[in-house]
Design an enzyme around this catalytic site. Structure first.
Site, mmCIF file in Angstrom:
data_model
loop_
_atom_site.group_PDB
_atom_site.id
_atom_site.type_symbol
_atom_site.label_atom_id
_atom_site.label_comp_id
_atom_site.label_asym_id
_atom_site.label_seq_id
_atom_site.Cartn_x
_atom_site.Cartn_y
_atom_site.Cartn_z
ATOM 1 N N TYR A 158 0.839 -1.211 0.000
ATOM 2 C CA TYR A 158 0.000 0.000 0.000
ATOM 3 C C TYR A 158 0.872 1.257 0.000
ATOM 4 O O TYR A 158 0.718 2.126 -0.857
ATOM 5 C CB TYR A 158 -0.889 -0.051 1.237
ATOM 6 C CG TYR A 158 -1.870 1.099 1.376
ATOM 7 C CD1 TYR A 158 -3.031 1.157 0.612
ATOM 8 C CD2 TYR A 158 -1.651 2.115 2.310
ATOM 9 C CE1 TYR A 158 -3.940 2.197 0.770
ATOM 10 C CE2 TYR A 158 -2.559 3.156 2.471
ATOM 11 C CZ TYR A 158 -3.706 3.193 1.706
ATOM 12 O OH TYR A 158 -4.618 4.220 1.862
ATOM 13 N N ASN A 187 -5.893 9.620 8.475
ATOM 14 C CA ASN A 187 -6.991 8.747 8.953
ATOM 15 C C ASN A 187 -8.343 9.461 8.967
ATOM 16 O O ASN A 187 -8.515 10.463 9.658
ATOM 17 C CB ASN A 187 -6.693 8.264 10.376
ATOM 18 C CG ASN A 187 -5.455 7.388 10.420
ATOM 19 O OD1 ASN A 187 -4.346 7.864 10.153
ATOM 20 N ND2 ASN A 187 -5.634 6.126 10.741
HETATM 21 P P1 NAD Z 1 -12.687 1.922 0.883
HETATM 22 O O1 NAD Z 1 -12.010 0.614 0.928
HETATM 23 O O2 NAD Z 1 -13.989 2.072 1.596
HETATM 24 O O3 NAD Z 1 -12.916 2.404 -0.606
HETATM 25 C C1 NAD Z 1 -12.122 1.989 -1.688
HETATM 26 C C2 NAD Z 1 -13.043 1.681 -2.849
HETATM 27 O O4 NAD Z 1 -12.246 1.314 -3.976
HETATM 28 C C3 NAD Z 1 -13.980 0.509 -2.565
HETATM 29 O O5 NAD Z 1 -15.275 0.819 -2.984
HETATM 30 C C4 NAD Z 1 -13.383 -0.635 -3.389
HETATM 31 O O6 NAD Z 1 -14.342 -1.585 -3.783
HETATM 32 C C5 NAD Z 1 -12.789 0.128 -4.550
HETATM 33 N N1 NAD Z 1 -11.701 -0.588 -5.208
HETATM 34 C C6 NAD Z 1 -10.642 -1.195 -4.631
HETATM 35 N N2 NAD Z 1 -9.829 -1.737 -5.563
HETATM 36 C C7 NAD Z 1 -10.406 -1.447 -6.765
HETATM 37 C C8 NAD Z 1 -10.067 -1.744 -8.103
HETATM 38 N N3 NAD Z 1 -8.962 -2.449 -8.407
HETATM 39 N N4 NAD Z 1 -10.889 -1.312 -9.095
HETATM 40 C C9 NAD Z 1 -12.004 -0.620 -8.811
HETATM 41 N N5 NAD Z 1 -12.384 -0.317 -7.554
HETATM 42 C C10 NAD Z 1 -11.590 -0.724 -6.540
HETATM 43 O O7 NAD Z 1 -11.636 2.978 1.430
HETATM 44 P P2 NAD Z 1 -11.782 4.530 1.730
HETATM 45 O O8 NAD Z 1 -11.444 4.744 3.153
HETATM 46 O O9 NAD Z 1 -13.058 5.066 1.202
HETATM 47 O O10 NAD Z 1 -10.564 5.090 0.873
HETATM 48 C C11 NAD Z 1 -10.742 5.696 -0.396
HETATM 49 C C12 NAD Z 1 -9.395 6.162 -0.920
HETATM 50 O O11 NAD Z 1 -8.814 7.100 -0.008
HETATM 51 C C13 NAD Z 1 -8.389 5.023 -1.080
HETATM 52 O O12 NAD Z 1 -7.647 5.251 -2.262
HETATM 53 C C14 NAD Z 1 -7.492 5.170 0.130
HETATM 54 O O13 NAD Z 1 -6.193 4.702 -0.126
HETATM 55 C C15 NAD Z 1 -7.517 6.676 0.359
HETATM 56 N N6 NAD Z 1 -7.248 6.982 1.769
HETATM 57 C C16 NAD Z 1 -8.179 6.747 2.736
HETATM 58 C C17 NAD Z 1 -7.877 7.019 4.057
HETATM 59 C C18 NAD Z 1 -8.877 6.803 5.162
HETATM 60 O O14 NAD Z 1 -8.529 6.998 6.322
HETATM 61 N N7 NAD Z 1 -10.105 6.438 4.897
HETATM 62 C C19 NAD Z 1 -6.612 7.523 4.403
HETATM 63 C C20 NAD Z 1 -5.678 7.707 3.390
HETATM 64 C C21 NAD Z 1 -6.005 7.454 2.071
HETATM 65 N N1 UDP Z 2 -5.692 -0.510 16.011
HETATM 66 C C1 UDP Z 2 -6.010 -1.057 17.247
HETATM 67 N N2 UDP Z 2 -7.071 -1.899 17.311
HETATM 68 C C2 UDP Z 2 -7.854 -2.209 16.232
HETATM 69 C C3 UDP Z 2 -7.517 -1.624 14.990
HETATM 70 C C4 UDP Z 2 -6.425 -0.791 14.911
HETATM 71 O O1 UDP Z 2 -5.353 -0.799 18.245
HETATM 72 O O2 UDP Z 2 -8.817 -2.968 16.393
HETATM 73 C C5 UDP Z 2 -4.546 0.421 15.944
HETATM 74 C C6 UDP Z 2 -3.534 0.100 14.855
HETATM 75 O O3 UDP Z 2 -2.556 -0.817 15.339
HETATM 76 C C7 UDP Z 2 -2.944 1.464 14.574
HETATM 77 C C8 UDP Z 2 -4.115 2.416 14.807
HETATM 78 O O4 UDP Z 2 -5.046 1.699 15.606
HETATM 79 O O5 UDP Z 2 -1.931 1.769 15.501
HETATM 80 C C9 UDP Z 2 -4.797 2.862 13.523
HETATM 81 O O6 UDP Z 2 -5.064 1.694 12.767
HETATM 82 P P1 UDP Z 2 -5.925 1.734 11.439
HETATM 83 O O7 UDP Z 2 -5.878 0.369 10.859
HETATM 84 O O8 UDP Z 2 -7.239 2.351 11.706
HETATM 85 O O9 UDP Z 2 -5.147 2.774 10.501
HETATM 86 P P2 UDP Z 2 -3.612 2.944 10.093
HETATM 87 O O10 UDP Z 2 -2.762 2.040 10.897
HETATM 88 O O11 UDP Z 2 -3.578 2.622 8.651
HETATM 89 O O12 UDP Z 2 -3.331 4.353 10.415
#
Ligand code: NAD
Ligand code: UDP
Length: 354
Positions: A158, A187
């Site tokens: 990722y 996040n």
């Molecule tokens: P999510 O998993 O809910 O959404 C991702 C979507 O992409 C899903 O609907 C999934 O089905 C679709 N998808 C995955 N692989 C695909 C593919 N190969 N082709 C077509 N569709 C595909 O996640 P989210 O939290 O909504 O995240 C959306 C975007 O934002 C992602 O790119 C993620 O990396 C980025 N992002 C999210 C966070 C967060 O905290 N939520 C933080 C940093 C970056």
């Molecule tokens: N985490 C946790 N318990 C859970 C899920 C996540 O303690 O059930 C912790 C995880 O180890 C990380 C933080 O919460 O330190 C955020 O995790 P998340 O998977 O939400 O996001 P990311 O690590 O990608 O920031």
């Protein structure tokens, strides 16, 4: 053969394609853009997204759902003005399920998105991530920090995938003058996260509501900074519509930093739950701290988060409480193995009205 998206596009409104539009953030973006009068094409392979997230939109005349994998060539016959590139699993649990697939989504998917943008003359925004900073040695993290990522660890599919996607964005910008925007999202949480998403806020809330132990990984002293989804979606739109010169990368996140144990205690308070805390092993390469510097977003976009953690958690708890009390089947991603050799011409375009 091209995808017949058959959107009833209003000629006077921009047409926006949201790759990953059936996911957590993407579905909120679909709502917001339709409300602004845009035509929206939601493209998703439903790996972690679900049609339930966009079900209320399916009869909207300016909305179209297309089931498609961004790793396959994307051909659309509509004009497209804007592309939000969000298609990628975001939770460690899900992106580590098929790490090679995640890397392909980041690299091949981004190339396919950028080729579409080039053909259509569309502007493209890439959903990048704070994970490009890895386990940061600089705190808080400005965009100028180049990061500290383990390229061979379990999170690398990722982190390195998203870093490569940023590289591709800038290469297309330099080679083809593609208009690009890069958002480094921190996040983000809120309604429509999956119950089995695996990320911390949804995990803790679902565990608390069910009276199950709250699973804290490690000592719970690691920190994150949590942004409510409405704030993030507003930031993404502001970045997309910013002047061409604003390419990013631009951090979008809430600088309010909290420990994971503090989040657990907040969730217990909001849910009035007596679930015990259960401390478990910390996953490998789990970043110890994370907090964005948001000066770029503040100066270039006039953006800053408005929703306090207290209010965002209340809204998210209310969402999950309704789902769980309603005894609805949990929202789970349609886990279908990717069929090898599938081509654009063989794709099924789901008719959401059925
Ligand atoms: P999510 O998993 O809910 O959404 C991702 C979507 O992409 C899903 O609907 C999934 O089905 C679709 N998808 C995955 N692989 C695909 C593919 N190969 N082709 C077509 N569709 C595909 O996640 P989210 O939290 O909504 O995240 C959306 C975007 O934002 C992602 O790119 C993620 O990396 C980025 N992002 C999210 C966070 C967060 O905290 N939520 C933080 C940093 C970056
Ligand atoms: N985490 C946790 N318990 C859970 C899920 C996540 O303690 O059930 C912790 C995880 O180890 C990380 C933080 O919460 O330190 C955020 O995790 P998340 O998977 O939400 O996001 P990311 O690590 O990608 O920031």
């Amino acid at each position: 053969m091209t995808l017949q998206t058959r959107i009833h596009a209003s000629r006077h409104s921009p047409t926006v394609l949201i790759a990953g539009g059936a996911g957590f953030i993407g579905s909120h973006l679909c709502d917001a853009l339709l409300q602004r009068g845009n035509n929206v094409i939601c493209l998703d392979n439903l790996f972690t997204g679900t049609i339930d997230n966009v079900r209320p939109l399916l009869n909207h005349p300016n909305f179209r759902f297309v089931e498609h994998d961004v790793r396959d060539t994307i051909k659309v016959d509509d004009n497209i003005d804007r592309i939000y590139s969000l298609a990628c699993p975001a939770s460690p649990r899900h992106y580590q399920r098929d790490p090679v697939g995640t890397m392909k989504t980041c690299v091949l998917g981004t190339i396919n998105i950028l080729e579409l943008a080039r053909q259509k003359g569309a502007r493209v925004l890439q959903a990048s991530t704070s994970e490009v900073y890895g386990d940061p040695e600089v705190h808080p993290q400005p965009e100028s920090y180049l990061g500290h990522v383990d390229p061979i660890g379990p999170r690398a599919c990722y982190d390195e995938g998203k870093r490569a996607a940023e590289t591709l964005m800038f290469d297309y910008h330099r080679m083809h003058q593609t208009e690009i925007k890069i958002a480094r999202i921190f996040n983000t949480y809120g309604p429509r996260m999956l119950e089995n998403d695996g990320r911390v806020v949804s995990n803790f809330i679902v565990q608390a509501l069910r009276g199950e132990p709250i699973t804290i990984y490690g000592a719970g002293t690691q920190t994150r900074s949590f942004c409510f989804v409405d704030d993030l979606v507003r930031g993404l739109q502001l970045l997309m519509e910013s002047p061409c010169s604003v390419t990013g990368p631009c951090n979008l996140g809430n600088p309010h930093e909290v420990t994971i144990e503090a989040i657990a205690r907040e969730v217990l308070r909001h849910t009035a739950s007596i679930s015990p805390l259960r401390f478990q092993a910390l996953p490998k390469d789990d970043p110890r701290r994370r907090k964005p510097v948001i000066d770029t977003a503040t100066k270039a976009l006039g953006w800053r988060p408005r929703v306090a953690l207290e209010d965002g958690l209340r809204a998210t708890v209310a969402y999950f409480a309704l789902r769980i009390a309603g005894d609805r089947p949990p929202l789970v991603p349609a886990i279908a193995p990717r069929r090898a050799g599938r081509r654009a011409s063989q794709l099924r375009i789901a008719d959401p009205r059925q």
